[in-house]
Design a protein around this motif. Sequence first.
Motif, PDB file in Angstrom:
ATOM      1  N   LEU A 145       0.814  -1.205   0.000  1.00 20.84           N
ATOM      2  CA  LEU A 145       0.000   0.000   0.000  1.00 20.84           C
ATOM      3  C   LEU A 145       0.852   1.261   0.000  1.00 20.84           C
ATOM      4  O   LEU A 145       1.830   1.361   0.751  1.00 20.84           O
ATOM      5  N   SER A 146       0.441   2.233  -0.791  1.00 25.80           N
ATOM      6  CA  SER A 146       1.088   3.535  -0.789  1.00 25.80           C
ATOM      7  C   SER A 146       0.766   4.262   0.509  1.00 25.80           C
ATOM      8  O   SER A 146      -0.118   3.855   1.278  1.00 25.80           O
ATOM      9  N   SER A 147       1.471   5.362   0.737  1.00 26.20           N
ATOM     10  CA  SER A 147       1.233   6.147   1.940  1.00 26.20           C
ATOM     11  C   SER A 147      -0.211   6.639   2.012  1.00 26.20           C
ATOM     12  O   SER A 147      -0.862   6.547   3.057  1.00 26.20           O
ATOM     13  N   ALA A 148      -0.722   7.159   0.887  1.00 21.71           N
ATOM     14  CA  ALA A 148      -2.079   7.724   0.886  1.00 21.71           C
ATOM     15  C   ALA A 148      -3.131   6.669   1.186  1.00 21.71           C
ATOM     16  O   ALA A 148      -4.080   6.912   1.946  1.00 21.71           O
ATOM     17  N   GLY A 172       5.500  -0.710   2.200  1.00 19.38           N
ATOM     18  CA  GLY A 172       5.167   0.686   1.941  1.00 19.38           C
ATOM     19  C   GLY A 172       4.537   1.280   3.181  1.00 19.38           C
ATOM     20  O   GLY A 172       5.131   1.302   4.254  1.00 19.38           O
ATOM     21  N   GLY A 173       3.322   1.779   3.049  1.00 17.20           N
ATOM     22  CA  GLY A 173       2.587   2.271   4.201  1.00 17.20           C
ATOM     23  C   GLY A 173       2.850   3.720   4.544  1.00 17.20           C
ATOM     24  O   GLY A 173       3.754   4.370   4.010  1.00 17.20           O
ATOM     25  N   TRP A 174       2.020   4.203   5.445  1.00 23.40           N
ATOM     26  CA  TRP A 174       2.057   5.592   5.903  1.00 23.40           C
ATOM     27  C   TRP A 174       2.916   5.727   7.147  1.00 23.40           C
ATOM     28  O   TRP A 174       3.732   6.632   7.281  1.00 23.40           O
ATOM     29  N   GLN A 175       2.748   4.799   8.070  1.00 28.15           N
ATOM     30  CA  GLN A 175       3.521   4.759   9.301  1.00 28.15           C
ATOM     31  C   GLN A 175       3.473   3.341   9.847  1.00 28.15           C
ATOM     32  O   GLN A 175       2.740   2.490   9.334  1.00 28.15           O
ATOM     33  N   ASP A 176       4.288   3.080  10.867  1.00 27.22           N
ATOM     34  CA  ASP A 176       4.281   1.759  11.476  1.00 27.22           C
ATOM     35  C   ASP A 176       2.912   1.466  12.080  1.00 27.22           C
ATOM     36  O   ASP A 176       2.213   2.378  12.534  1.00 27.22           O
ATOM     37  N   VAL A 177       2.552   0.193  12.063  1.00 23.97           N
ATOM     38  CA  VAL A 177       1.287  -0.263  12.642  1.00 23.97           C
ATOM     39  C   VAL A 177       1.621  -1.275  13.732  1.00 23.97           C
ATOM     40  O   VAL A 177       2.280  -2.283  13.458  1.00 23.97           O
ATOM     41  N   ALA A 178       1.203  -1.006  14.954  1.00 20.06           N
ATOM     42  CA  ALA A 178       1.499  -1.901  16.073  1.00 20.06           C
ATOM     43  C   ALA A 178       1.013  -3.309  15.777  1.00 20.06           C
ATOM     44  O   ALA A 178      -0.136  -3.507  15.380  1.00 20.06           O
ATOM     45  N   ILE A 183       7.791  -2.923   5.897  1.00 17.97           N
ATOM     46  CA  ILE A 183       8.964  -2.636   5.069  1.00 17.97           C
ATOM     47  C   ILE A 183       8.683  -1.317   4.363  1.00 17.97           C
ATOM     48  O   ILE A 183       7.928  -1.284   3.384  1.00 17.97           O
ATOM     49  N   PRO A 184       9.236  -0.202   4.849  1.00 10.68           N
ATOM     50  CA  PRO A 184       8.933   1.099   4.241  1.00 10.68           C
ATOM     51  C   PRO A 184       9.465   1.198   2.816  1.00 10.68           C
ATOM     52  O   PRO A 184      10.421   0.508   2.445  1.00 10.68           O
ATOM     53  N   LEU A 200       7.621   0.568  -7.550  1.00 14.77           N
ATOM     54  CA  LEU A 200       8.606   0.112  -6.566  1.00 14.77           C
ATOM     55  C   LEU A 200       8.004  -0.819  -5.520  1.00 14.77           C
ATOM     56  O   LEU A 200       8.596  -1.851  -5.190  1.00 14.77           O
ATOM     57  N   LEU A 201       6.833  -0.477  -4.989  1.00 14.99           N
ATOM     58  CA  LEU A 201       6.262  -1.291  -3.913  1.00 14.99           C
ATOM     59  C   LEU A 201       5.971  -2.728  -4.343  1.00 14.99           C
ATOM     60  O   LEU A 201       6.353  -3.668  -3.641  1.00 14.99           O
TER      61      LEU A 201
END
Length: 213
Positions: A145-148, A172-178, A183-184, A200-201
Motif C-alpha cells: 500500500l502507498s502512503s495515501a 510501503g505504508g504511511w507509518q508503522d502499525v502496532a 517494510i517502508p 517500486l512497492l
Amino acid sequence: MLQQLTIVITCTDRKTRVPSPQLTARTLPQGTVEQRCGEWVSRVSTSPVEDVPLRQLYKGGTWQQFLQLVADAADNWATRPLVASAGLGLQELDSSLPSYAATFSPGHADSACAASVSGEWWAGLRNVPGARPMNELTGPVLAVLSSAYSRAMHEDLAALAARSDVDLLLVGGWQDVAGATRIPADRALRGALGGTVGSLLPRMARHWLAIGA
C-alpha cells in the motif's frame, strides 16, 4: 494443501474503460465526507456493471507488477488477491464493477477527499456492493500500500494487526502499525529492482517473496 495468503494491493489511476461522468469524484457535490461518500456509493450501486473483472479494468506497468506479484505468490501459496480502491472499497480481484475515477492521492482532479479525512471516506466504502470487510481476513496478509492508501485504511490495518490469528506484513505504508511488520518504501532500491517509482512497492514485495519469505 497450500496455506492461504491474502494479498491486498491498490488500484491504479489508469483503466481500460472510460468511466461515466457521474462516476468521477470531481462531479460530486460539496458537503461533508459522509454526504459525499454516501452520494458516491449510491452512484456506484446504480451504475451498470462492467463486463470485465477488476483484474482487467486497471492497466499500466505498476498494475502489471501487482498482477505478477499475485502470480509469484501462487507458486507457494493459495492466494486470495484483494484490491483496495478509493472508489470501490476492498474488492476481490476477479469481481466486476463499473469503471470510475476516484483516488486517495493528493492533488488529483478526482481526489475523493482530503488526506486528513480519508479514513472516514474509506469507512463509507464498506457499503459499496461486493466490498469485503477487512475484519474477515485471517492468517498471513501481505498488504502492498502507498502512503495515501494506508493512511485511509489505518484503522482497519491496526485492528487487523492486533489480532492473534493474523500475521500482517505491510510493504510501503504511511507509518508503522502496532503488531504488523512493515517494510517502508525505499527509493534507493530502484537501482537493484528496476522499474519506475510507481512500481517500486510491488517490486519490493516480489523480491520479498523471491528470497524465500
